[in-house]
Motif scaffolding. Structure first.
Motif, PDB file in Angstrom:
ATOM      1  N   ALA A 289       0.789  -1.239   0.092  1.00  0.00           N
ATOM      2  CA  ALA A 289      -0.122   0.002   0.011  1.00  0.00           C
ATOM      3  C   ALA A 289       0.683   1.348  -0.011  1.00  0.00           C
ATOM      4  N   GLU A 290       1.969   1.039   0.758  1.00  0.00           N
ATOM      5  CA  GLU A 290       2.830   2.332   0.760  1.00  0.00           C
ATOM      6  C   GLU A 290       3.611   2.651  -0.484  1.00  0.00           C
ATOM      7  N   LEU A 291       3.812   1.553  -1.217  1.00  0.00           N
ATOM      8  CA  LEU A 291       4.766   1.582  -2.432  1.00  0.00           C
ATOM      9  C   LEU A 291       3.704   2.158  -3.397  1.00  0.00           C
ATOM     10  N   ARG A 292       2.336   1.893  -3.619  1.00  0.00           N
ATOM     11  CA  ARG A 292       1.368   2.169  -4.648  1.00  0.00           C
ATOM     12  C   ARG A 292       0.971   3.696  -4.349  1.00  0.00           C
ATOM     13  N   SER A 293       1.133   3.871  -3.154  1.00  0.00           N
ATOM     14  CA  SER A 293       0.764   5.352  -2.845  1.00  0.00           C
ATOM     15  C   SER A 293       1.886   6.392  -3.312  1.00  0.00           C
ATOM     16  N   ARG A 294       3.065   6.014  -3.580  1.00  0.00           N
ATOM     17  CA  ARG A 294       4.167   6.844  -3.812  1.00  0.00           C
ATOM     18  C   ARG A 294       4.831   6.639  -5.014  1.00  0.00           C
ATOM     19  N   ILE A 295       4.397   5.690  -6.098  1.00  0.00           N
ATOM     20  CA  ILE A 295       4.898   5.410  -7.294  1.00  0.00           C
ATOM     21  C   ILE A 295       4.374   6.912  -8.003  1.00  0.00           C
ATOM     22  N   PRO A 296       5.272   7.322  -8.572  1.00  0.00           N
ATOM     23  CA  PRO A 296       4.922   8.648  -9.537  1.00  0.00           C
ATOM     24  C   PRO A 296       4.022   8.189 -10.777  1.00  0.00           C
ATOM     25  N   ASP A 297       3.162   8.974 -10.909  1.00  0.00           N
ATOM     26  CA  ASP A 297       2.145   8.721 -11.948  1.00  0.00           C
ATOM     27  C   ASP A 297       2.295   9.635 -13.225  1.00  0.00           C
ATOM     28  N   ASP A 298       3.221  10.277 -13.382  1.00  0.00           N
ATOM     29  CA  ASP A 298       3.472  10.992 -14.236  1.00  0.00           C
ATOM     30  C   ASP A 298       4.041  10.355 -15.891  1.00  0.00           C
ATOM     31  N   GLY A 299       4.017   9.153 -15.816  1.00  0.00           N
ATOM     32  CA  GLY A 299       4.408   8.517 -17.080  1.00  0.00           C
ATOM     33  C   GLY A 299       5.720   8.496 -17.357  1.00  0.00           C
ATOM     34  N   GLU A 300       6.688   8.908 -16.536  1.00  0.00           N
ATOM     35  CA  GLU A 300       7.944   8.951 -16.824  1.00  0.00           C
ATOM     36  C   GLU A 300       8.777   7.713 -16.348  1.00  0.00           C
ATOM     37  N   THR A 301       8.209   6.630 -16.379  1.00  0.00           N
ATOM     38  CA  THR A 301       8.763   5.310 -16.061  1.00  0.00           C
ATOM     39  C   THR A 301      10.201   4.842 -16.931  1.00  0.00           C
ATOM     40  N   PRO A 302      11.218   4.974 -16.343  1.00  0.00           N
ATOM     41  CA  PRO A 302      12.248   4.600 -17.251  1.00  0.00           C
ATOM     42  C   PRO A 302      12.187   3.205 -17.670  1.00  0.00           C
ATOM     43  N   SER A 303      12.710   3.045 -19.090  1.00  0.00           N
ATOM     44  CA  SER A 303      12.640   1.702 -19.745  1.00  0.00           C
ATOM     45  C   SER A 303      13.884   1.064 -19.024  1.00  0.00           C
ATOM     46  N   VAL A 304      13.694  -0.425 -19.032  1.00  0.00           N
ATOM     47  CA  VAL A 304      14.813  -1.445 -18.292  1.00  0.00           C
ATOM     48  C   VAL A 304      15.109  -2.276 -19.051  1.00  0.00           C
ATOM     49  N   GLY A 305      16.319  -2.780 -19.273  1.00  0.00           N
ATOM     50  CA  GLY A 305      16.935  -4.036 -19.871  1.00  0.00           C
ATOM     51  C   GLY A 305      17.207  -4.840 -18.911  1.00  0.00           C
ATOM     52  N   LEU A 306      16.572  -6.092 -18.446  1.00  0.00           N
ATOM     53  CA  LEU A 306      17.189  -7.074 -17.476  1.00  0.00           C
ATOM     54  C   LEU A 306      17.928  -7.899 -18.190  1.00  0.00           C
ATOM     55  N   ILE A 307      19.143  -8.149 -17.472  1.00  0.00           N
ATOM     56  CA  ILE A 307      20.202  -9.150 -18.024  1.00  0.00           C
ATOM     57  C   ILE A 307      20.364 -10.138 -16.861  1.00  0.00           C
ATOM     58  N   ASN A 308      20.651 -11.280 -17.106  1.00  0.00           N
ATOM     59  CA  ASN A 308      21.053 -12.162 -16.138  1.00  0.00           C
ATOM     60  C   ASN A 308      22.348 -12.130 -15.751  1.00  0.00           C
ATOM     61  N   SER A 309      22.768 -12.390 -14.606  1.00  0.00           N
ATOM     62  CA  SER A 309      24.054 -12.391 -13.998  1.00  0.00           C
ATOM     63  C   SER A 309      25.091 -13.043 -14.544  1.00  0.00           C
ATOM     64  N   GLY A 310      24.469 -14.212 -15.523  1.00  0.00           N
ATOM     65  CA  GLY A 310      25.578 -14.991 -16.240  1.00  0.00           C
ATOM     66  C   GLY A 310      26.006 -14.352 -17.547  1.00  0.00           C
ATOM     67  N   SER A 311      25.707 -13.240 -17.700  1.00  0.00           N
ATOM     68  CA  SER A 311      25.928 -12.357 -18.989  1.00  0.00           C
ATOM     69  C   SER A 311      27.404 -12.119 -18.783  1.00  0.00           C
ATOM     70  N   ALA A 312      28.009 -11.962 -20.151  1.00  0.00           N
ATOM     71  CA  ALA A 312      29.666 -11.665 -20.039  1.00  0.00           C
ATOM     72  C   ALA A 312      29.634 -10.300 -21.021  1.00  0.00           C
ATOM     73  N   PRO A 313      29.716  -9.313 -20.385  1.00  0.00           N
ATOM     74  CA  PRO A 313      30.079  -8.289 -21.288  1.00  0.00           C
ATOM     75  C   PRO A 313      31.177  -7.978 -21.737  1.00  0.00           C
ATOM     76  N   ASP A 314      32.290  -8.541 -21.196  1.00  0.00           N
ATOM     77  CA  ASP A 314      33.591  -8.641 -21.986  1.00  0.00           C
ATOM     78  C   ASP A 314      33.610  -9.407 -23.005  1.00  0.00           C
ATOM     79  N   LYS A 315      32.741 -10.501 -23.279  1.00  0.00           N
ATOM     80  CA  LYS A 315      32.627 -11.301 -24.353  1.00  0.00           C
ATOM     81  C   LYS A 315      31.563 -10.781 -25.362  1.00  0.00           C
ATOM     82  N   GLY A 316      30.708  -9.750 -24.950  1.00  0.00           N
ATOM     83  CA  GLY A 316      29.748  -9.223 -25.637  1.00  0.00           C
ATOM     84  C   GLY A 316      28.417 -10.161 -25.599  1.00  0.00           C
ATOM     85  N   GLU A 317      28.395 -10.965 -24.505  1.00  0.00           N
ATOM     86  CA  GLU A 317      27.366 -11.950 -24.462  1.00  0.00           C
ATOM     87  C   GLU A 317      26.255 -11.500 -23.430  1.00  0.00           C
ATOM     88  N   PHE A 318      25.235 -11.481 -23.573  1.00  0.00           N
ATOM     89  CA  PHE A 318      24.026 -10.781 -22.746  1.00  0.00           C
ATOM     90  C   PHE A 318      23.021 -11.773 -22.807  1.00  0.00           C
TER      91      PHE A 318
END
Length: 409
Positions: free
Chosen positions: A221-250
């Motif tokens: 309830a506390e969370l919902r009451s404080r989430i901004p409602d201005d439509g400015e939610t940032p886009s997110v790319g969720l990658i697994n921790s098994g990703s290897a950016p040094d090898k270009g693997e996500f």
């Protein structure tokens, strides 16, 4: 069943829990089934027998009989282990796994015996290990064992249940495997709070269970009451921790996936901000820098990232910001394409929650996720101590958590 976990605290569920708690206090135990899509109420409480045995119901194991309240339980998924810990029953826990380790538990002086043989060995789950554990209950989904180890069939499950202890669990962390779809998990698997209720029933902890569900309800309830409602939610790319950016693997993950590992994102209402939604990837979500730049998320979150530096990763239990930066950020900064990513340029490659979470870990991770997405509202993250939150920004009372675990309700 709806996968929106904000439904978990519906009045019928809360009323049922209070009713079940009263029955337990009177010497009876409540059976509890996961809800269906129709929002049906749980089954009626069932009486214990004269010899002290009782039954509890949950998908996919249906009704399970217990000879008495378990004095020891073996788990595999650490979200279920966290349920046991949250109920103040850590001394009953038998597991060698450390997926939700000291990062969360040290602040409450919680420790448990990890000197148990691993259930997963040499690419399978040897049956003799289940005999070696010899608990009063296995908080493990028997379908998971058969799906992961071809040496197991239904007769082996029946053998262990007959000679050792019953299985009582549901692989509800991630629900996307073919075997889960074939057996109705997307529609019938309990949410984390629902599963927690049944574990509380099995362990005869009605007061602690109700206290946790109340805390969860108030946090939401506390969370919902404080989430901004201005439509400015940032886009997110969720990658697994098994990703290897040094090898270009996500390895891309999808916020819309069902199961409790994505619960913080559902509760925060950011599923539609998933930059990978509808994007074609390879096996296990594998993708590359070119695709990362194509979707170009505002935030790149590393799934399980908050446990970088934990005992699991060879650390001392605290989040290791330097290790995280070296493993995930620096390689992107040094790559010709990676350095063009908005999240990299703006310093928003961030450690995401761990997948395994019961009530205790989820409370911290809900708060953490809110700070990752909306630092202006919920407070900036301190990378040296990401779970340390100024009191004025806390979404739940730490002392109340300690009191519930200790039984001071």
């Amino acid at each position: 069943m709806s996968r929106d976990d904000t439904r978990d605290e519906a009045p019928t569920r809360r009323d049922y829990m209070r009713y079940g708690g009263a029955i337990v206090g009177g010497g009876l135990l409540a059976g509890c089934a996961g809800q269906s899509d129709s929002g049906s109420t749980p089954s009626e409480p069932e009486s214990s027998t004269e010899d002290g045995s009782y039954t509890v119901e949950m998908f996919p194991v249906d009704e399970v009989e217990f000879e008495g309240v378990p004095e020891s339980v073996t788990t595999y998924n650490m979200g279920w282990a966290d349920m046991v810990v949250s109920l103040g029953q850590v001394d009953k826990l038998q597991t060698n796994r450390l997926t939700a380790p000291t990062l969360f538990y040290d602040r409450f002086d919680i420790d448990y015996d990890r000197d148990w043989p691993p259930l997963w060995q040499d690419g399978g789950m040897p049956k003799e290990i289940f005999y070696e554990h010899d608990p009063d209950a296995f908080l493990i989904d028997p379908n998971l064992i058969q799906a992961w180890d071809d040496n197991w069939d239904e007769s082996d499950i029946e053998e262990i249940e007959t000679t050792v202890a019953p299985f009582f669990g549901c692989h509800n962390r991630r629900i996307r495997a073919d075997w889960q779809k074939e057996q109705g998990y997307p529609e019938r698997a309990p949410t984390m709070p629902e599963a927690f209720e049944t574990v509380g029933t099995v362990l005869d902890e009605p007061a602690r269970t109700e206290a946790w569900l109340d805390l969860h309800e108030e946090l939401q309830a506390e969370l919902r009451s404080r989430i901004p409602d201005d439509g400015e939610t940032p886009s997110v790319g969720l990658i697994n921790s098994g990703s290897a950016p040094d090898k270009g693997e996500f390895y891309a993950l999808y916020l819309e996936d069902t199961g409790y590992e994505m619960k913080p994102y559902r509760d925060l209402g950011v599923v539609e901000a998933d930059a990978f939604a509808g994007v074609e990837t390879g096996q296990y979500g594998m993708t590359d820098y070119e695709t990362m730049l194509e979707v170009d998320p505002d935030i790149i979150l590393v799934h399980w990232g908050i446990t970088t530096g934990s005992v699991t990763f060879g650390g001392d239990g605290a989040f290791d910001a330097e290790q995280f930066h070296e493993e995930f950020v620096t390689p992107m900064e040094n790559d010709d394409i990676g350095s063009q990513l908005t999240a990299v340029r703006e310093g928003r490659v961030l450690p995401g929650p761990t997948a395994e979470q019961g009530p205790l870990v989820n409370a911290f991770q809900t708060e953490l996720t809110a700070r990752l997405f909306y630092p202006e509202e919920f407070g900036e993250l301190d990378f040296d101590a990401p779970l340390d939150v100024p009191e004025e920004n806390q979404l739940f009372d730490r002392q109340r958590v300690a009191d519930i675990i200790n039984g001071d309700i």
